[in-house]
Design an enzyme around this catalytic site. Structure first.
Site, mmCIF file in Angstrom:
data_model
loop_
_atom_site.group_PDB
_atom_site.id
_atom_site.type_symbol
_atom_site.label_atom_id
_atom_site.label_comp_id
_atom_site.label_asym_id
_atom_site.label_seq_id
_atom_site.Cartn_x
_atom_site.Cartn_y
_atom_site.Cartn_z
ATOM 1 N N ASP A 10 25.852 15.858 -29.777
ATOM 2 C CA ASP A 10 24.503 16.383 -29.980
ATOM 3 C C ASP A 10 24.530 17.130 -31.314
ATOM 4 O O ASP A 10 25.409 16.894 -32.152
ATOM 5 C CB ASP A 10 24.025 17.214 -28.773
ATOM 6 C CG ASP A 10 24.773 18.539 -28.615
ATOM 7 O OD1 ASP A 10 25.686 18.813 -29.421
ATOM 8 O OD2 ASP A 10 24.442 19.295 -27.686
ATOM 9 N N CYS A 67 29.816 18.172 -27.814
ATOM 10 C CA CYS A 67 28.623 19.032 -27.740
ATOM 11 C C CYS A 67 29.140 20.455 -27.858
ATOM 12 O O CYS A 67 30.303 20.659 -28.225
ATOM 13 C CB CYS A 67 27.767 18.759 -26.509
ATOM 14 S SG CYS A 67 28.431 19.295 -24.927
ATOM 15 N N THR A 69 29.948 22.852 -25.707
ATOM 16 C CA THR A 69 31.089 23.105 -24.825
ATOM 17 C C THR A 69 31.875 21.840 -24.478
ATOM 18 O O THR A 69 32.962 21.927 -23.910
ATOM 19 C CB THR A 69 30.594 23.675 -23.480
ATOM 20 O OG1 THR A 69 29.672 22.723 -22.912
ATOM 21 C CG2 THR A 69 29.905 25.021 -23.665
ATOM 22 N N HIS A 100 47.085 9.560 -16.382
ATOM 23 C CA HIS A 100 46.875 9.585 -14.932
ATOM 24 C C HIS A 100 45.467 9.177 -14.508
ATOM 25 O O HIS A 100 45.287 8.627 -13.426
ATOM 26 C CB HIS A 100 47.173 10.984 -14.374
ATOM 27 C CG HIS A 100 48.646 11.276 -14.301
ATOM 28 N ND1 HIS A 100 49.164 12.366 -13.637
ATOM 29 C CD2 HIS A 100 49.720 10.610 -14.812
ATOM 30 C CE1 HIS A 100 50.487 12.364 -13.733
ATOM 31 N NE2 HIS A 100 50.848 11.313 -14.456
ATOM 32 N N HIS A 135 48.729 6.061 -9.721
ATOM 33 C CA HIS A 135 47.547 6.592 -10.405
ATOM 34 C C HIS A 135 46.398 5.583 -10.378
ATOM 35 O O HIS A 135 45.229 5.966 -10.316
ATOM 36 C CB HIS A 135 47.901 6.983 -11.840
ATOM 37 C CG HIS A 135 49.031 7.960 -11.894
ATOM 38 N ND1 HIS A 135 48.932 9.222 -11.354
ATOM 39 C CD2 HIS A 135 50.300 7.841 -12.362
ATOM 40 C CE1 HIS A 135 50.088 9.859 -11.505
ATOM 41 N NE2 HIS A 135 50.930 9.036 -12.113
HETATM 42 C C1 RB5 Z 1 23.197 22.846 -26.989
HETATM 43 O O1 RB5 Z 1 22.748 24.078 -27.427
HETATM 44 C C2 RB5 Z 1 24.288 23.011 -25.948
HETATM 45 O O2 RB5 Z 1 23.717 23.378 -24.727
HETATM 46 C C3 RB5 Z 1 25.069 21.740 -25.815
HETATM 47 O O3 RB5 Z 1 25.647 21.423 -27.044
HETATM 48 C C4 RB5 Z 1 26.224 21.732 -24.832
HETATM 49 O O4 RB5 Z 1 27.051 22.828 -24.996
HETATM 50 C C5 RB5 Z 1 25.858 21.483 -23.429
HETATM 51 O O5 RB5 Z 1 26.727 21.310 -22.553
#
Ligand code: RB5
Length: 144
Positions: A10, A67, A69, A100, A135
């Protein structure tokens, strides 16, 4: 055959995605970067699902997602039947999701790890092979 790697993200860090695309191309993989190409705010489910669908359709062998996280885009990718994607912030997990879990996709959190570690995690993911055997039995159970 050169393995094809689809990459998507993203808006959280398109530069990291481009850096990883160049890195895997240098390693001899075919990098299929499906964008987005600008940092305009977007919706990670669209990009996670598009990349995962590319693998499901046979247009790529492996995938790398980014993204903020790594979590949201991973959840979206895992909704595509047959796709296994894990978020990794360490190299051991990146190796093990292939060895695995036979994961085709790696997801990274651009707001969690730096570029140097991200590249090492990518290398660990790409260097590992699925071990099969017991596995494979377990992975088959995921697929139902
Ligand atoms: C976008 O701001 C953020 O929510 C996205 O990049 C991600 O971390 C979502 O899981």
């Amino acid at each position: 055959m050169t393995k094809r790697i689809v990459l998507s993200s993203d808006h959280a860090d398109i530069e990291l995605r481009k850096t990883i695309a160049a890195h895997v191309a240098k390693l001899g993989y075919e990098a299929i970067d499906i964008g987005p190409m600008t940092s305009e705010s977007t919706h990670y489910p669209l990009h996670g699902q598009a990349a995962a669908q590319k693998i499901a359709d046979g247009g790529a062998d492996l995938g790398i997602l980014i993204c903020g996280t790594g979590q949201g885009i991973m959840m979206a990718a895992n909704k595509v039947p047959g796709i296994r994607c894990g978020v990794c912030s360490d190299t051991f997990s990146a190796k093990m999701i292939r060895a695995h879990n036979n994961a085709q996709m790696l997801s990274l959190g651009a707001r969690v790890i730096g570029e140097g570690l991200a590249l090492e995690i990518v290398d660990a993911f790409l260097s590992a092979e699925f071990e099969g055997g017991r596995h494979a039995t377990r992975v088959d159970m995921i697929e139902g």
